[in-house]
Design an enzyme around this catalytic site. Sequence first.
Site, PDB file in Angstrom:
ATOM      1  N   GLU A 127      63.296  38.890  60.503  1.00 17.96           N
ATOM      2  CA  GLU A 127      63.006  39.372  59.151  1.00 17.96           C
ATOM      3  C   GLU A 127      64.320  39.823  58.543  1.00 17.96           C
ATOM      4  OE1 GLU A 127      58.540  41.248  59.970  1.00 17.96           O
ATOM      5  OE2 GLU A 127      60.163  42.526  59.237  1.00 17.96           O
ATOM      6  N   ASP A 148      60.173  52.298  52.253  1.00 13.30           N
ATOM      7  CA  ASP A 148      61.082  52.410  53.385  1.00 13.30           C
ATOM      8  C   ASP A 148      61.570  53.825  53.607  1.00 13.30           C
ATOM      9  OD1 ASP A 148      61.489  49.747  54.588  1.00 13.30           O
ATOM     10  OD2 ASP A 148      61.995  49.206  52.524  1.00 13.30           O
ATOM     11  N   TYR A 206      51.150  40.860  59.435  1.00 12.38           N
ATOM     12  CA  TYR A 206      51.996  41.990  59.814  1.00 12.38           C
ATOM     13  C   TYR A 206      51.131  43.235  59.723  1.00 12.38           C
ATOM     14  CZ  TYR A 206      56.257  44.934  59.778  1.00 12.38           C
ATOM     15  OH  TYR A 206      57.246  45.849  60.056  1.00 12.38           O
TER      16      TYR A 206
END
Lengths: 406, 279
Positions: free
Chosen positions: B50, B61, B176
Amino acid sequence: MNESSTLNSYRSGPDERGRFGIFGGRFVAETLMPLILDLEAAYEAAKNDPDFHAEIQDLHTNYIGRPSPLYYAERLTKKFGGAKIYLKRDELNHTGSHKINNCVGQILLARRMGKTRIIAETGAGQHGVATATVAALFGLPCVIYMGATDIERQMPNVFRMKLLGAEVIPVTSGSGTLKDAMNEALRDWVTNVENTYYLIGTVAGPHPYPTLVRDFQSVIGRETKEQMMVREGRLPDSLVACIGGGSNAMGLFHPFLDDSSVRIIGVEAAGHGIESGEHSASLAGGSPGVLHGNRTYLLQDDDGQILEGHSISAGLDYPGIGPEHAWLRDTGRVEYVSATDKEALTAFQLCSKLEGIIPALEPAHALAYVSKIAPDLPSDHLLVMNMCGRGDKDVFAVAEHLGVKL
Amino acid sequence: MSTRLDKRFAKLKAEGRSAFVTFITACDPDFDASYEILKGLPAAGSDVIELGMPFTDPMADGPAIQASSQRALKSGATLNMTLDLVRRFRADNNDTPIVLMGYYNPIYHMGVDKFLAAANEAGVDGLIVVDLPPEEDDELCEPAMRAGLNFIRLATPTTDDRRLPAVLANTSGFVYYVSINGITGSASPQARDVAAAVARIKRHTNLPVAVGFGIRTPEQAAAIAGAADGAVVGSAIVDAIASQLDVSGKLKSGGAAHVLALVQSLAQGVHGARVTAAE
């Protein structure tokens, strides 16, 4: 781009996807998506519940002090020598700005959803103070994210939030202003999604926030309409409001959007001037993009990286704008203009001296533009400017800009 | 159509192993150093890469990946440079899938069609775009699938059974699973919870399920790999890069080797785990 000829109403948006034309939407991480759908459902249910409206009405009357007056600013009118200038006095609200209108609505919604913790972002601190206030009122723990740069220039509001029992978390990422505070609030929300309500302060973010904040702020425009009918027996001819994210402007504008005789003007922050590149005027100097859950006009570079805004006013210092404003600009219904730091400072002093009203730096931008257009308008032209906040929080910053040592 | 991702997961399944999925941010700390690390990842045991597309406002994040994005942008990173990195990697490696991961705005700003054509040509295999839920599928997901790229969706603990079919409908390559409610690099997941979540997702799809967020050590990687078809490690690798920078922000000599040694130890954790969740 001009859809105005085909539109029956400017007040029917957003569509079922939360869009105003191409703007708006729900651009959020999957973790938040179920929450946003819950919020939408809770808001739809509340809207149809008379008890919810009664609760809001009670807080408006007995806690905020609504309706706010529509005040004829006679000395400003004489000074400019043209249009008859009215100020919608939302700076007289409890906590000193229009932000409280939205906060009482959302905290009632949060309680209905069973949320037990409130978070918010703040720029100038007005929304932080208003959020901390309603959290105190309802006994809910409250965390406010505020950029480290803004904390420095808005110390009085930081202390106010702490007095109200909120925890103020300084955000140092990015440039430490409103955009970074919003990122950090989103990170908190994604982590504490089960119990936490994110009380967004402006008409931006993922659907349904732009809509519900607009609805809670529309009391400004509804009152203005009624008050003007009583005072003058007719609608105003023009409306002027400052725009950062755009909540006070949307609140004033929305009830008038379908009144085609009313000229509507939003004033962005031109900072050191649009041409300098140091400004916060997303419509004048930006382009469409996706940030903080919605598509709207953004200040960004050639690579789609978000640029830092600049404004003397921390409350306008945001590189985006509410999606409904983006749409109203593209349809041509609302005119968007700008005023510089310097022009706002001049208006700030003028209003203080002539009317005995110290405005916040945010509405000082709106007044700066009024000072440009009012002289050329006829004396029977009714102009309403939204005095959306008071300037107590700004006196230290203004003194510094004027070279005065306190 | 069988993509590099399909082939890679099929091969791993035949071998009875889980995939080790590694994340680094493109151009962190700069293009050349990032390429040096990137090209060494397959030999260090990375099965799927990734590659983060740097963005000024990475809202999902944590501090580690935020900082990596900042470093990359400071070095002048752009979306075109991210694609150049992939192009250069592909010149020597035609098997290891590369998935670009990031936020929508830089792609939207470039133009979706232009981006998809460039990504295809560069050798990108899939996309993970954090701020595009199924509700916005017509923005990028559907055009990407038409262009032959996999669109990998995130499923989270808040994605309930009611919502899961919609989340999986246009997902391809792999799913994911974000093992915690939170941002990257924060709390660590419990393998038992992860196994239950993977089983729940597998009731709705035949796609492989890789699990990420909060995996930092070979032991954690092994535990997760035993419960899923793949384990994703990002922040720990990105932190290793941060630890190898000199005062001017450049990767120290030997820095890439240090980072790849960590990748290797994590890979051993993943590859040593027995796959119990393959079916």
